[in-house]
Design a protein around this motif. Sequence first.
Motif, PDB file in Angstrom:
ATOM      1  N   ARG A  32      -9.113 -22.014   3.431  1.00  0.00           N
ATOM      2  CA  ARG A  32      -9.314 -20.610   3.815  1.00  0.00           C
ATOM      3  C   ARG A  32      -9.748 -20.508   5.272  1.00  0.00           C
ATOM      4  O   ARG A  32      -9.212 -19.700   6.026  1.00  0.00           O
ATOM      5  CB  ARG A  32     -10.343 -19.965   2.890  1.00  0.00           C
ATOM      6  CG  ARG A  32     -10.568 -18.494   3.178  1.00  0.00           C
ATOM      7  CD  ARG A  32     -11.575 -17.930   2.191  1.00  0.00           C
ATOM      8  NE  ARG A  32     -11.900 -16.561   2.472  1.00  0.00           N
ATOM      9  CZ  ARG A  32     -11.751 -15.586   1.593  1.00  0.00           C
ATOM     10  NH1 ARG A  32     -11.289 -15.828   0.386  1.00  0.00           N
ATOM     11  NH2 ARG A  32     -12.095 -14.352   1.904  1.00  0.00           N
ATOM     12  N   VAL A  33     -10.704 -21.328   5.672  1.00  0.00           N
ATOM     13  CA  VAL A  33     -11.191 -21.318   7.061  1.00  0.00           C
ATOM     14  C   VAL A  33     -10.037 -21.631   8.014  1.00  0.00           C
ATOM     15  O   VAL A  33      -9.856 -20.958   9.032  1.00  0.00           O
ATOM     16  CB  VAL A  33     -12.359 -22.321   7.243  1.00  0.00           C
ATOM     17  CG1 VAL A  33     -12.704 -22.518   8.704  1.00  0.00           C
ATOM     18  CG2 VAL A  33     -13.575 -21.859   6.448  1.00  0.00           C
ATOM     19  N   LYS A  34      -9.253 -22.644   7.666  1.00  0.00           N
ATOM     20  CA  LYS A  34      -8.118 -23.024   8.505  1.00  0.00           C
ATOM     21  C   LYS A  34      -7.080 -21.898   8.569  1.00  0.00           C
ATOM     22  O   LYS A  34      -6.545 -21.598   9.635  1.00  0.00           O
ATOM     23  CB  LYS A  34      -7.477 -24.305   7.959  1.00  0.00           C
ATOM     24  CG  LYS A  34      -6.337 -24.811   8.809  1.00  0.00           C
ATOM     25  CD  LYS A  34      -5.777 -26.113   8.265  1.00  0.00           C
ATOM     26  CE  LYS A  34      -4.594 -26.548   9.124  1.00  0.00           C
ATOM     27  NZ  LYS A  34      -3.958 -27.741   8.607  1.00  0.00           N
ATOM     28  N   ARG A  35      -6.812 -21.268   7.435  1.00  0.00           N
ATOM     29  CA  ARG A  35      -5.818 -20.199   7.415  1.00  0.00           C
ATOM     30  C   ARG A  35      -6.279 -18.976   8.205  1.00  0.00           C
ATOM     31  O   ARG A  35      -5.467 -18.294   8.836  1.00  0.00           O
ATOM     32  CB  ARG A  35      -5.470 -19.809   5.977  1.00  0.00           C
ATOM     33  CG  ARG A  35      -4.586 -20.844   5.317  1.00  0.00           C
ATOM     34  CD  ARG A  35      -4.128 -20.385   3.955  1.00  0.00           C
ATOM     35  NE  ARG A  35      -3.299 -21.420   3.326  1.00  0.00           N
ATOM     36  CZ  ARG A  35      -2.794 -21.332   2.115  1.00  0.00           C
ATOM     37  NH1 ARG A  35      -3.014 -20.242   1.383  1.00  0.00           N
ATOM     38  NH2 ARG A  35      -2.071 -22.303   1.619  1.00  0.00           N
ATOM     39  N   ILE A  36      -7.559 -18.676   8.184  1.00  0.00           N
ATOM     40  CA  ILE A  36      -8.066 -17.554   8.982  1.00  0.00           C
ATOM     41  C   ILE A  36      -7.830 -17.834  10.465  1.00  0.00           C
ATOM     42  O   ILE A  36      -7.342 -16.972  11.198  1.00  0.00           O
ATOM     43  CB  ILE A  36      -9.558 -17.284   8.695  1.00  0.00           C
ATOM     44  CG1 ILE A  36      -9.728 -16.700   7.291  1.00  0.00           C
ATOM     45  CG2 ILE A  36     -10.159 -16.346   9.743  1.00  0.00           C
ATOM     46  CD1 ILE A  36     -11.168 -16.576   6.823  1.00  0.00           C
ATOM     47  N   ALA A  37      -8.159 -19.043  10.902  1.00  0.00           N
ATOM     48  CA  ALA A  37      -7.942 -19.405  12.309  1.00  0.00           C
ATOM     49  C   ALA A  37      -6.461 -19.369  12.662  1.00  0.00           C
ATOM     50  O   ALA A  37      -6.070 -18.851  13.713  1.00  0.00           O
ATOM     51  CB  ALA A  37      -8.530 -20.790  12.592  1.00  0.00           C
ATOM     52  N   THR A  38      -5.630 -19.903  11.789  1.00  0.00           N
ATOM     53  CA  THR A  38      -4.178 -19.909  12.021  1.00  0.00           C
ATOM     54  C   THR A  38      -3.637 -18.489  12.062  1.00  0.00           C
ATOM     55  O   THR A  38      -2.816 -18.145  12.928  1.00  0.00           O
ATOM     56  CB  THR A  38      -3.465 -20.726  10.916  1.00  0.00           C
ATOM     57  OG1 THR A  38      -3.972 -22.054  10.948  1.00  0.00           O
ATOM     58  CG2 THR A  38      -1.961 -20.741  11.122  1.00  0.00           C
TER      59      THR A  38
END
Length: 182
Positions: A143-149
């Motif tokens: 989730r954290v990675k997808r928010i940044a992406t």
Amino acid sequence: MTTSAAIRFSATLQCPAEPKAATWTFLVLPAAASAKLPTRSLVTVEGTLAGQHFQATLQPDGAGSHWLKVEKVLRASAGVVAGDRVDLVIAPVKEEPEPLVPADVRKALAAAPEAKAVWNSLTAVARRDWIHWITSGKKAETRVKRIATACDMLASGKRRACCFDRSGMYSRGNMGAPVAAE
């Protein structure tokens, strides 16, 4: 709801196997009813369940159909329980409602003005797709990675989440109806 667009069917209310203390139930739409909807992905409908009015967003089941989460309040007002066969009449809403934006997504967008500008120009359906893609990962790190992406892609002008299978039919198990308790 117009009667010409009404989709009528019956389905059995089921309890999810997990979490064990769930206060909600769900039902899977029959394939023939789901086929009458405009999309295999998320779609907001309004209608009646056992005569009680509701509006909800149907989830794709990953097999070309949809499922509906039935909250305790709706179930109680309809006087039905898990295991009951219920009659439904549904139709897609004329205009998709604005999605609820999770706090962590709002915070990330606020910190990225270019991404927020593109976000604000999107349709409610496109924003819902971004949120669904971000939140459909099973791990917190995903989730954290997808928010940044998502913020990076939006800031570069991208309006759709790349390679996101809205129907769940081509994903590896990220979408689907809950497993029913036995």
